[in-house]
Design an enzyme around this catalytic site. Sequence first.
Site, PDB file in Angstrom:
ATOM      1  NE  ARG A 146      34.163  37.962  41.451  1.00  0.00           N
ATOM      2  CZ  ARG A 146      34.079  39.281  41.469  1.00  0.00           C
ATOM      3  NH1 ARG A 146      34.484  39.953  42.514  1.00  0.00           N
ATOM      4  NH2 ARG A 146      33.589  39.935  40.466  1.00  0.00           N
ATOM      5  CD  GLU A 156      15.779  53.078  28.158  1.00  0.00           C
ATOM      6  OE1 GLU A 156      15.426  51.887  28.234  1.00  0.00           O
ATOM      7  OE2 GLU A 156      16.867  53.429  27.637  1.00  0.00           O
ATOM      8  N   GLY A 194      26.524  40.501  46.704  1.00  0.00           N
ATOM      9  CA  GLY A 194      25.111  40.783  46.943  1.00  0.00           C
ATOM     10  C   GLY A 194      24.801  40.497  48.396  1.00  0.00           C
ATOM     11  CG  ASP A 199      31.423  47.805  42.242  1.00  0.00           C
ATOM     12  OD1 ASP A 199      32.036  46.724  42.265  1.00  0.00           O
ATOM     13  OD2 ASP A 199      30.387  48.009  42.916  1.00  0.00           O
ATOM     14  CG  ASP A 200      36.376  44.513  41.640  1.00  0.00           C
ATOM     15  OD1 ASP A 200      37.523  44.943  41.873  1.00  0.00           O
ATOM     16  OD2 ASP A 200      36.087  43.311  41.604  1.00  0.00           O
ATOM     17  CE  LYS A 230      28.760  46.669  45.924  1.00  0.00           C
ATOM     18  NZ  LYS A 230      28.496  46.637  44.476  1.00  0.00           N
ATOM     19  CD1 TRP A 231      33.276  44.629  54.000  1.00  0.00           C
ATOM     20  CD2 TRP A 231      34.076  46.414  55.073  1.00  0.00           C
ATOM     21  NE1 TRP A 231      34.145  44.173  54.948  1.00  0.00           N
ATOM     22  CE2 TRP A 231      34.645  45.256  55.627  1.00  0.00           C
ATOM     23  CE3 TRP A 231      34.423  47.665  55.593  1.00  0.00           C
ATOM     24  CZ2 TRP A 231      35.557  45.308  56.688  1.00  0.00           C
ATOM     25  CZ3 TRP A 231      35.324  47.705  56.650  1.00  0.00           C
ATOM     26  CH2 TRP A 231      35.886  46.539  57.175  1.00  0.00           C
ATOM     27  CG  ASP A 285      26.149  40.272  43.077  1.00  0.00           C
ATOM     28  OD1 ASP A 285      26.160  41.458  43.464  1.00  0.00           O
ATOM     29  OD2 ASP A 285      27.149  39.521  43.166  1.00  0.00           O
ATOM     30  CG  ASP A 331      24.514  39.315  59.292  1.00  0.00           C
ATOM     31  OD1 ASP A 331      24.935  40.152  60.119  1.00  0.00           O
ATOM     32  OD2 ASP A 331      25.268  38.751  58.465  1.00  0.00           O
TER      33      ASP A 331
HETATM   34  C1  GLA Z   1      30.248  41.500  44.010  1.00  0.00           C
HETATM   35  C2  GLA Z   1      29.233  42.573  44.269  1.00  0.00           C
HETATM   36  C3  GLA Z   1      28.959  43.319  42.997  1.00  0.00           C
HETATM   37  C4  GLA Z   1      30.240  43.918  42.487  1.00  0.00           C
HETATM   38  C5  GLA Z   1      31.289  42.840  42.283  1.00  0.00           C
HETATM   39  C6  GLA Z   1      32.637  43.429  41.952  1.00  0.00           C
HETATM   40  O1  GLA Z   1      29.738  40.495  43.211  1.00  0.00           O
HETATM   41  O2  GLA Z   1      28.065  42.050  44.823  1.00  0.00           O
HETATM   42  O3  GLA Z   1      27.992  44.323  43.200  1.00  0.00           O
HETATM   43  O4  GLA Z   1      30.697  44.871  43.425  1.00  0.00           O
HETATM   44  O5  GLA Z   1      31.430  42.045  43.442  1.00  0.00           O
HETATM   45  O6  GLA Z   1      33.607  42.490  41.803  1.00  0.00           O
END
Ligand code: GLA
Length: 755
Positions: free
Chosen positions: A444, A615, A530, A367-368, A477-478, A549, A535
């Site tokens: 942000r 778990e 999130g 992710d980010d 993931k865009w 999110d 749409d």
């Molecule tokens: C958004 C996304 C999260 C994550 C963060 C990263 O909030 O919805 O899932 O990818 O950005 O900064």
Amino acid sequence: MAIIYDAASKTLSLHTQNTTYQMQIGDMGHLFHLYFGRRVDAASLAYRIIPSDRGFSPNPFEARYHRELSLDTLPQEYAGANSGDFRVPALDLIGDNGAVGTDLRYLRHEIRAGKYALSGLPAAFADAGEAETLSITLSDAATGLEVELLYGVFEDADMLTRAAIIRNNGASAVTLNRVGSLCLDIPFGKWALLHLHGRHCMERNAERVPLMRGIQTVSSRRGASSHHHNPFVALVEPTATETRGECVGILPLYSGNHRTDVEVDQTSSVRVVSGINPDTFSWYLKPGDSFVSPEVALCWTDGGLGDMSLRLHRFIRRHIIRSPWKDRRRPVLINSWEAMLFDFDIDRLMAFAKQAAALGVEMLVLDDGWFGARNSDLEGLGDWTPNPAKLPGGLKHLSDAVHGLGMKFGLWIEPEMVNELSALYAAHPDWALTVPGRNPAFGRNQLVLDMGRREVVEHLFKVFSALLREDGIDYIKWDMNRNMTDVYSRALPPERQREASHRYMLGVYDLLDRLTRAFPEVLFEGCAGGGGRFDAGMLYYTPQIWCSDDTDAIERVAIQLGTSVAYPVSAMGAHVSVCPNQQTGRNVPFGVRGIVAMSGTFGYELDPAQLTEAERAQIRTQIDRFHRWYDVIQFGDCHRLTDVDAPGDYAAWEYVSQDGSRALLNLVTLHTRANCPGAHVRLRGLDPGAMYEIDEICYEGCVNASMDSPLGGALGGRVLSGASLMYAGFTLPPLMGDYPGAQVSFTRVDAGGTR
Ligand code: GLA
């Protein structure tokens, strides 16, 4: 023939298997709407509409001595403004001479095989023989404008689509101030408005409100379809349930500023106008130019909300989502975000991936935080080169290593944004949306790129196509993490500034179109903090979208069931995360988190190394179950068994395979009560005459000591008829504990008990 023109009555009828939509060309060339509802094969239903003289409702010039003929009271197919109809217009404009409005009259129509496409915009598509197109052209004498109304008729799918193209055939420019994709007059009946409202981390709550006289509006001015008001709306009978009652579903294929107005007029007739939000829009249309509205899909049913949802789900899966991934098994993924945020390097990532692979997870999503100087959300957006401190060997090195574990590799990007602290912003400050002479608002810590500019889209295409070509990326993931302010494009002249938000969307669609066409094998997941851009427009390009999110499973039940009013389960990104949950602080049993996440595209958002052995074992079990039931969940029909807009103590929903041979019941307790009866539901979609074996009952998070054996044993293995399960229903014992849940699977068996 799904589309029929009856020359004697001058009616145009659009027939699907179960519905009819009818229009009539009036004596003066007005296009009237006659009917939308259960299929009626009558040439003309005009007898239903009785014109009557109403004070202060004006008459068209040719009928000026017939006071009963008024555009203000007759149902219109595509209403103009300032020419006799005071209700919400579909088309509003101002000519070069300052004259406002239009007087639209029929010019011609054409029936074509196949489904029309819309240049630059997402639109439903069909294989040969699956759809027909009706094009009706209206014209406005004063401006020389032609308005082409497009109708797609999907006979088997019981769905229609609509769009409008405005062509300036006149001698001077006009400014379009409102271009509806759809105008729908419903002259009779009692209706309520069902819509999906929300906020960040709590999207698409279903709410049903009575229609008041006047205008009710569902809209976004945020530059995205928004967390706050999804563009989908439905008019439903006030008493409609999941299984009964009339519903008209209206699904815009648009991801930007939208607005749907629902007006109840003096005669109690309802008008719906849906399209680009006119509050933030205008379009300067020069002679010879044309403007294309986004598309809206439309359905009618009297089978309640459940039937409306089923039609929409099937339609979206088959005719809107175009990625080859729509029919493929999506990998179970693990996403780094909630586990690591910005704090990772190659070693931590590989340890994470290895742990996950050992549990059966099939894809790592980074992710980010992997690029530029991105160690927090303060900087780096726009600089899409790997951070050498975290990924010294670059992305290819990482993806090779992940592939070496037998996993796929996915990557997060946020193409439409830029941080002030970035090389991109330093080089191109004018690429951000800002108003000259005014400091822009931040969201942000970031600014929004002007996606309406050709060079911005070109730059992003270059950057991301190189990444996809060279770095072994299987999934993207865009993301899009703020809404638009300071909407002003340095590339547009003053008279075109109100085009900037729509041009932005056209730029986003263009980039998505080019990247998804160039890399069809890559699985794209949409995201906007999130579900801020969840749409049907985005689904055309990205077969799945991160739903919210908020990963709290109990909140997710409401979010995902609300989402399911219009959108299929295969579109909903859903993950199991840790507890206490990061958004709510709540503890929900691990198994129940699994039930909810597998009612989506399924994955994990946690660090397996931090989990207990129990778990980790549950992850293995969940993934195994998900694989066994995948086809039923992702390609079957989804039925909500409890009320989506009036939640009770538990929520239940069911997936049934298309052939009715397998079903999976899911139940989550929202409020545990003392001394309560067990949950009772009526299953749907089974074959009433067939027999079904209860082959698995999985209780999750129940503290009742006897849950597993006596109760499970008592129900498990029983063979019941489809009729029993659907009409008499199915009862689970009272479940005790914090948010307990259950999954029960049913398989059709023949008389000898064979599956
Ligand atoms: C958004 C996304 C999260 C994550 C963060 C990263 O909030 O919805 O899932 O990818 O950005 O900064």
